[in-house]
Enzyme design. Structure first.
Site, mmCIF file in Angstrom:
data_model
loop_
_atom_site.group_PDB
_atom_site.id
_atom_site.type_symbol
_atom_site.label_atom_id
_atom_site.label_comp_id
_atom_site.label_asym_id
_atom_site.label_seq_id
_atom_site.Cartn_x
_atom_site.Cartn_y
_atom_site.Cartn_z
ATOM 1 N N HIS A 311 0.868 -1.189 0.000
ATOM 2 C CA HIS A 311 0.000 0.000 0.000
ATOM 3 C C HIS A 311 0.902 1.237 0.000
ATOM 4 O O HIS A 311 1.943 1.246 0.637
ATOM 5 C CB HIS A 311 -0.895 0.016 1.250
ATOM 6 C CG HIS A 311 -2.063 0.933 1.105
ATOM 7 N ND1 HIS A 311 -1.982 2.282 1.345
ATOM 8 C CD2 HIS A 311 -3.322 0.694 0.691
ATOM 9 C CE1 HIS A 311 -3.148 2.836 1.124
ATOM 10 N NE2 HIS A 311 -3.990 1.899 0.723
ATOM 11 N N ASP A 369 -7.964 -5.175 -0.238
ATOM 12 C CA ASP A 369 -8.428 -6.035 -1.336
ATOM 13 C C ASP A 369 -8.074 -7.495 -1.159
ATOM 14 O O ASP A 369 -8.534 -8.344 -1.935
ATOM 15 C CB ASP A 369 -7.831 -5.526 -2.659
ATOM 16 C CG ASP A 369 -8.415 -4.174 -3.020
ATOM 17 O OD1 ASP A 369 -7.651 -3.195 -3.153
ATOM 18 O OD2 ASP A 369 -9.657 -4.084 -3.122
HETATM 19 C C1 SDX Z 1 -6.185 0.077 -2.976
HETATM 20 O O1 SDX Z 1 -4.428 4.602 -2.077
HETATM 21 C C2 SDX Z 1 -5.359 3.969 -1.441
HETATM 22 O O2 SDX Z 1 -5.766 4.335 -0.395
HETATM 23 C C3 SDX Z 1 -5.917 2.759 -2.209
HETATM 24 C C4 SDX Z 1 -6.951 1.931 -1.461
HETATM 25 C C5 SDX Z 1 -8.228 2.720 -1.221
HETATM 26 O O3 SDX Z 1 -8.980 2.350 -0.307
HETATM 27 O O4 SDX Z 1 -8.494 3.649 -2.047
HETATM 28 O O5 SDX Z 1 -6.419 1.488 -0.211
HETATM 29 C C6 SDX Z 1 -7.343 0.698 -2.286
HETATM 30 O O6 SDX Z 1 -5.901 0.438 -4.100
HETATM 31 C C7 SDX Z 1 -5.338 -0.926 -2.239
HETATM 32 C C8 SDX Z 1 -4.113 -1.407 -3.086
HETATM 33 C C9 SDX Z 1 -4.588 -2.541 -4.014
HETATM 34 N N1 SDX Z 1 -3.519 -2.879 -4.974
HETATM 35 C C10 SDX Z 1 -2.878 -4.073 -4.908
HETATM 36 O O7 SDX Z 1 -3.057 -4.915 -4.024
HETATM 37 C C11 SDX Z 1 -1.900 -4.305 -6.062
HETATM 38 C C12 SDX Z 1 -0.590 -4.892 -5.521
HETATM 39 N N2 SDX Z 1 0.122 -3.834 -4.767
HETATM 40 C C13 SDX Z 1 0.937 -2.940 -5.487
HETATM 41 O O8 SDX Z 1 1.033 -2.925 -6.826
HETATM 42 C C14 SDX Z 1 1.542 -1.812 -4.681
HETATM 43 O O9 SDX Z 1 1.852 -2.283 -3.442
HETATM 44 C C15 SDX Z 1 0.703 -0.557 -4.576
HETATM 45 C C16 SDX Z 1 0.289 -0.060 -5.933
HETATM 46 C C17 SDX Z 1 -0.491 -0.814 -3.751
HETATM 47 C C18 SDX Z 1 1.557 0.506 -3.891
HETATM 48 O O10 SDX Z 1 2.593 0.791 -4.746
HETATM 49 P P1 SDX Z 1 3.710 1.875 -4.369
HETATM 50 O O11 SDX Z 1 3.369 2.615 -3.134
HETATM 51 O O12 SDX Z 1 4.004 2.664 -5.586
HETATM 52 O O13 SDX Z 1 4.895 0.958 -3.957
HETATM 53 P P2 SDX Z 1 6.079 0.619 -4.931
HETATM 54 O O14 SDX Z 1 5.533 0.176 -6.239
HETATM 55 O O15 SDX Z 1 7.028 1.769 -4.915
HETATM 56 O O16 SDX Z 1 6.715 -0.653 -4.194
HETATM 57 C C19 SDX Z 1 7.762 -0.503 -3.250
HETATM 58 C C20 SDX Z 1 8.539 -1.802 -3.372
HETATM 59 C C21 SDX Z 1 8.997 -2.100 -4.806
HETATM 60 O O17 SDX Z 1 10.143 -2.922 -4.718
HETATM 61 P P3 SDX Z 1 11.628 -2.198 -4.783
HETATM 62 O O18 SDX Z 1 11.651 -1.337 -6.037
HETATM 63 O O19 SDX Z 1 11.753 -1.396 -3.503
HETATM 64 O O20 SDX Z 1 12.591 -3.372 -4.860
HETATM 65 O O21 SDX Z 1 7.703 -2.917 -3.014
HETATM 66 C C22 SDX Z 1 7.514 -3.762 -4.141
HETATM 67 C C23 SDX Z 1 7.889 -2.949 -5.362
HETATM 68 O O22 SDX Z 1 8.344 -3.813 -6.407
HETATM 69 N N3 SDX Z 1 6.096 -4.138 -4.134
HETATM 70 C C24 SDX Z 1 5.644 -5.366 -4.403
HETATM 71 C C25 SDX Z 1 4.260 -5.288 -4.211
HETATM 72 N N4 SDX Z 1 3.902 -4.041 -3.859
HETATM 73 C C26 SDX Z 1 5.048 -3.326 -3.818
HETATM 74 N N5 SDX Z 1 6.291 -6.489 -4.770
HETATM 75 C C27 SDX Z 1 5.511 -7.585 -4.949
HETATM 76 N N6 SDX Z 1 4.168 -7.600 -4.782
HETATM 77 C C28 SDX Z 1 3.508 -6.475 -4.407
HETATM 78 N N7 SDX Z 1 2.187 -6.484 -4.242
#
Ligand code: SDX
Length: 435
Positions: A311, A369
């Site tokens: 998140h 989710d």
């Molecule tokens: C919702 O914003 C809100 O409030 C949203 C929400 C709401 O109520 O409106 O809460 C609802 O959208 C919840 C989120 C649902 N999405 C998912 O579950 C999709 C999977 N999660 C991600 O894609 C991700 O975690 C996000 C999009 C939710 C957050 O992305 P960020 O903040 O941009 O984090 P990032 O991409 O910069 O990740 C940081 C690190 C990265 O690795 P490094 O570059 O540091 O090596 O964490 C890794 C990412 O690759 N990472 C994941 C991951 N989520 C982040 N790696 C594997 N699986 C994941 N799910």
């Protein structure tokens, strides 16, 4: 009382020996914000924050999140208390109007919503334009946008009464439009809303009832759905809410702004994740396959993400995920489906992920989710409708933020700047002289 001195941060440009005093804006709780309005004029620079991870785009009094502590407050009330004691209609009133309603106010508000649930019969004909396999989110965003073609009489966004009628209409009609999209995809007749049912009961009736036999709303399913709506109602300046604000800031009609929010929510990184989690659990299939998928999630080249984890704001447990997980157990028990293999797999996946260094070091916890899809499927909601359910609930938050923005006399059109890294100025070259 002595005026508190305006706190400022000094920003200095050591190269050109210039500095700027940036005012600090304090909220009631949470981090203060640096007002950078003068930064370009005084230091000839912009700030750079792709994804707006550290940028306060607005001031708001609606919802507060403390991502490190796993706190979520709706108008100051903890989500855990609202989940336990409130209802979606009461939470909708709270988010829109700022205070918990009296019994009389709640009855009146619920009645206003109940008597706006029908949609114009011409709107129903829109669905015939979609192929049967159109995704319900595509139909919902299109039909919501077309609502502006029906309500010319109440589209003055500066008229408080028009804003109130819009709020009632969109919150009342979203479920009707959502259910109509589902019925169209099944080739089944549309089911009209019923005034003897509550909000969640009406959603279940319009989604599941058929004209050839009576439909009895399952109170367990209705209670679970109402709680899911409470938990999904609002969440600060998330991507879809920010989309609604940006679209609304141009003065576009509110139905167009909400339709933009529906489209933004659809993405798998946002509200589309609940549908993607179920697909992931079915793809993993068994506990033995979990290591393979964890390895993929850690391999950047795979572009694979473990849906339902991580998140932008929560770097602790998403409090909504904790509540939904507990609710899963209760709902599955009461529906007699405790042997639900997907839920068992979800519990084991969570257990393994929370011990895995890659996820622990990046503070990737289950989000809202991760478990919601297990409950939606346990109460019979088809997977293609999971994000539509999210949209029904989040419409309340979108409307609350739109109302807060539009009624702010200082509202300005949203227009971010950029860091330009393209070609510098160059002259046109005639095609005969190119390459
Ligand atoms: C919702 O914003 C809100 O409030 C949203 C929400 C709401 O109520 O409106 O809460 C609802 O959208 C919840 C989120 C649902 N999405 C998912 O579950 C999709 C999977 N999660 C991600 O894609 C991700 O975690 C996000 C999009 C939710 C957050 O992305 P960020 O903040 O941009 O984090 P990032 O991409 O910069 O990740 C940081 C690190 C990265 O690795 P490094 O570059 O540091 O090596 O964490 C890794 C990412 O690759 N990472 C994941 C991951 N989520 C982040 N790696 C594997 N699986 C994941 N799910």
């Amino acid at each position: 009382m002595e005026e508190k001195a305006q706190q400022t941060f000094e920003l200095t440009d050591p190269v050109r020996g210039r500095s700027a005093q940036l005012p600090v804006r304090n909220g009631t709780i949470g981090p203060a914000a640096l007002d950078i309005a003068a930064i370009h004029k005084e230091l000839d620079v912009f700030t750079y924050d792709p994804g707006f991870g550290m940028t306060a785009a607005t001031e708001s009094r609606i919802t507060y999140i403390d991502g490190d502590a796993g706190v979520l407050l709706y108008r100051g009330y903890p989500i855990e208390q609202l989940a336990q004691k409130s209802s979606f209609m009461e939470v909708a009133y709270l988010l829109l109007l700022g205070e918990l309603p009296t019994a009389k106010q709640l009855t009146e508000f619920t009645g206003n919503i109940r008597y706006h649930t029908m949609i114009n019969e011409s709107l129903l004909r829109f669905f015939n334009g979609f192929h049967h396999n159109a995704h319900p989110m595509a139909m919902v965003s299109a039909v919501v946008a077309s609502m502006s073609a029906f309500y010319h009489d109440t589209m003055d966004i500066h008229n408080p009464r028009h804003r109130e009628i819009f709020s009632h209409r969109i919150i009342a009609k979203l479920p009707t439009i959502a259910a109509a999209a589902h019925k169209h995809s099944l080739g089944q007749p549309f089911i009209y809303p019923r005034n003897d049912l509550d909000y969640a009961g009406n959603v279940l009736n319009m989604v599941f009832a058929v004209p050839c036999e009576p439909y009895q709303v399952d109170p367990i399913a209705s209670q679970a759905l109402d709680l899911l709506f409470v938990l999904h109602a609002d969440h600060e300046q998330n991507a879809s809410t920010s989309t609604v604000r940006l679209a609304g800031s141009t003065g576009a009609n509110p139905y167009a702004a909400i339709s933009a929010g529906v489209s933004a929510l659809w993405g798998p990184a946002h509200g589309g994740a609940n549908e993607a989690v179920l697909a992931l659990l079915e793809q993993i299939g068994s506990v033995d396959n979990i290591p393979k998928y964890l390895a993929m999630a850690k391999d950047k080249a795979s572009h694979f993400r473990l849906m339902g984890f991580g998140h932008r704001v929560y770097k602790n447990f998403d409090p909504r995920a904790t509540i939904i997980r507990a609710m899963c157990h209760k709902v599955l028990e009461r529906l007699g489906r405790t042997d639900n293999p997907l839920f068992e797999l979800a519990l084991r996946l969570e257990e393994i992920v929370l011990k895995d260094e890659y996820f622990v070091s990046r503070k990737l916890y289950p989000n809202v989710d991760f478990y919601s899809g297990v409950i939606y499927s346990a109460i019979g909601i088809p997977r293609s409708m999971f994000t539509v359910m999210f949209a029904i609930a989040r419409t309340v938050g979108w409307v609350a933020h739109w109302l807060e923005m539009i009624s702010d006399p200082g509202m300005r059109i949203g227009r971010p700047r950029q860091l330009y890294t393209g070609a510098t100025r160059r002259d046109y070259v005639d095609v005969k002289k190119r390459g």
